[in-house]
Design an enzyme around this catalytic site. Structure first.
Site, PDB file in Angstrom:
ATOM      1  N   ARG A   1       0.821  -1.212   0.000  1.00 48.76           N
ATOM      2  CA  ARG A   1       0.000   0.000   0.000  1.00 48.76           C
ATOM      3  C   ARG A   1       0.857   1.265   0.000  1.00 48.76           C
ATOM      4  NH1 ARG A   1      -4.923  -1.628   4.187  1.00 48.76           N
ATOM      5  NH2 ARG A   1      -6.177  -2.732   2.641  1.00 48.76           N
TER       6      ARG A   1
ATOM      7  N   GLY B   1     -13.109  -3.511   1.329  1.00 47.83           N
ATOM      8  CA  GLY B   1     -14.518  -3.141   1.413  1.00 47.83           C
ATOM      9  C   GLY B   1     -14.913  -2.108   0.383  1.00 47.83           C
TER      10      GLY B   1
ATOM     11  N   GLY C   1      -7.387  -8.441   0.400  1.00 52.16           N
ATOM     12  CA  GLY C   1      -6.068  -8.687   0.990  1.00 52.16           C
ATOM     13  C   GLY C   1      -5.434 -10.008   0.616  1.00 52.16           C
TER      14      GLY C   1
ATOM     15  N   LYS D   1     -17.592 -15.812   3.602  1.00 55.57           N
ATOM     16  CA  LYS D   1     -19.029 -15.604   3.755  1.00 55.57           C
ATOM     17  C   LYS D   1     -19.731 -15.178   2.472  1.00 55.57           C
ATOM     18  CE  LYS D   1     -18.883 -14.349   8.665  1.00 55.57           C
ATOM     19  NZ  LYS D   1     -19.233 -13.297   9.644  1.00 55.57           N
TER      20      LYS D   1
END
Length: 402
Positions: free
Chosen positions: A36, A382, A359, A198
């Site tokens: 990053r 996100g 990630g 999920k």
């Protein structure tokens, strides 16, 4: 781009507050993964080459408004200085005298990194007083933190109300360009690969992809077991969201109605009982999904599934990948994810636009040594998912319109 870019600003001798995403892992007081940080360097270099006085700001971890040594950005300042091969000064706070004095000492082309924004609770609350304090340090604001663009915080949204102009950085601009292409006008065949734990995390994205006529939807990771169980397969003790079984069937029906090919794993690596592996030997075997019994735990896609998924990419013109295919952080259950990394890199070599986000997916292409072959590596987790789902990102909408 409907928003101002850093390229549209007159930067010379201006104090420019650049919100970056330096939320990186720190191990033993040193940066453990600088992906990053490296991603922000083009914007930093652009600003310094145009003789701006650069004030960098970021969050790190979740210190919950407390000053926590392990979440200090000081090691990041030291690491950035090495990457740039030039001094990067550091302020022991992001507001107040420590910040103001360091900013006052900046000359054209110099760089300052402020201490962790989240040492103040007001940051995440988008507190107006705190936002004004941040804005008092600068004339211009640049948001280059795509990974934080889905959060309406003081340093991403509040500050924009109190500066002359608020623009995108080069990384933010690149993110919006590539992800915008996927959202608005992807080249077909268009393939999406989704993994992770999920289904519930990915429902808005899956629905948006079906609406945008994705041609193939490849689902791996633990989320695949919810789909497989919904189809009537025995999945043993594999991770399943039982409350999402009906939703999984609805997604399957939506795919069929829209002509979207939904591909699920046909085999998987399993263990007989799952205990976290701590340096010990782990005995695994690969079996077809239909041979799974009540005691098995699925840990990764198998060789046949990897081949199925890889073959589905052969004619793709646009590919997005978000989420690992298995328990990626615990070898040997990283093999499926590493295999997908090689497959998407091969597709990029053939001319496909390949966008990788999340990630573990980004870590996989780095581990596989194929990062330089990927069209675009998204720094947002996100934020990427929310953008692909068609949601407005507060950190983008707050910027100055062109």
């Amino acid at each position: 781009m409907p928003k101002l870019s850093i390229k549209d600003l007159d930067l010379e001798s201006q104090r420019v507050f650049v919100r970056v995403d330096f939320n990186v892992p720190i191990k033993d007081g040193a940066v453990d993964d600088d992906t990053r940080i490296r991603a922000a360097i083009p914007t930093i270099n652009f600003a310094t080459e145009h003789r701006a006085r650069v004030i960098l700001a970021s969050h790190l971890g979740r210190p919950k408004g407390q000053r926590v040594d392990k979440y200090s950005l000081r090691p990041v300042a030291e690491h950035l200085a090495k990457l740039l091969d030039r001094p990067v000064s550091f302020a022991t706070d992001c507001v107040g005298n420590p910040a103001a004095e360091k900013v006052d000492g900046l000359e054209d082309g110099q760089i300052l990194l402020l201490e962790n924004l989240r040492f103040h609770l007001e940051e995440e609350k988008n507190d107006e007083v705190f936002a004004r304090q941040l804005a008092s340090l600068c004339e211009l604001f640049v948001n280059d933190a795509f990974g934080a663009a889905h959060r309406a915080h003081a340093s991403t949204v509040g500050i924009t109300k109190f500066v002359k102009q608020a623009a995108t950085g080069l990384l933010m601009e690149k993110e919006l360009e590539y992800l915008g292409q996927v959202v608005n006008n992807p080249e077909h065949p268009f393939v999406a690969i989704l993994g992770g734990a999920k289904v519930s995390d990915k429902i808005p994205v899956i629905n948006a992809l079906i609406d945008r006529r994705v041609d193939k939807l490849l689902i791996g990771g633990a989320m695949a077991y919810t789909f497989l169980k919904a189809e009537g397969f025995t999945v043993g003790k594999s991770l399943v969201e039982n409350e999402m079984l009906g939703t999984a069937l609805q997604i399957k029906q939506r795919c069929e109605a829209a002509g979207v090919a939904l591909l699920l794993p046909t085999d998987h690596q399993i263990v007989d009982s799952y205990e976290p592996i701590k340096g010990g030997q782990v005995f695994t075997k690969t079996i077809p999904i239909e041979f799974t019994n009540a005691g098995h735990v699925g840990m990764d896609i198998g060789v046949e599934s990897l081949s199925l998924f890889s073959n589905a990419l052969t004619d793709a013109q646009t590919i997005i990948w978000n989420g690992p295919m298995g328990v990626f952080e615990e070898p040997p259950f990283n093999q499926g994810t590493i295999g997908i990394a090689h497959a998407v890199a091969d597709a990029a070599d053939r001319g496909a636009i390949v966008i990788v986000g999340g990630g573990d997916s980004v870590a996989a292409i780095t581990q596989a040594g194929v990062a330089d072959r990927i069209t675009h590596i998204s720094t947002g987790g996100g934020a990427t998912l929310e953008f692909l789902a068609g949601k407005e990102l507060p950190g983008v909408s707050a910027l100055t319109d062109k």
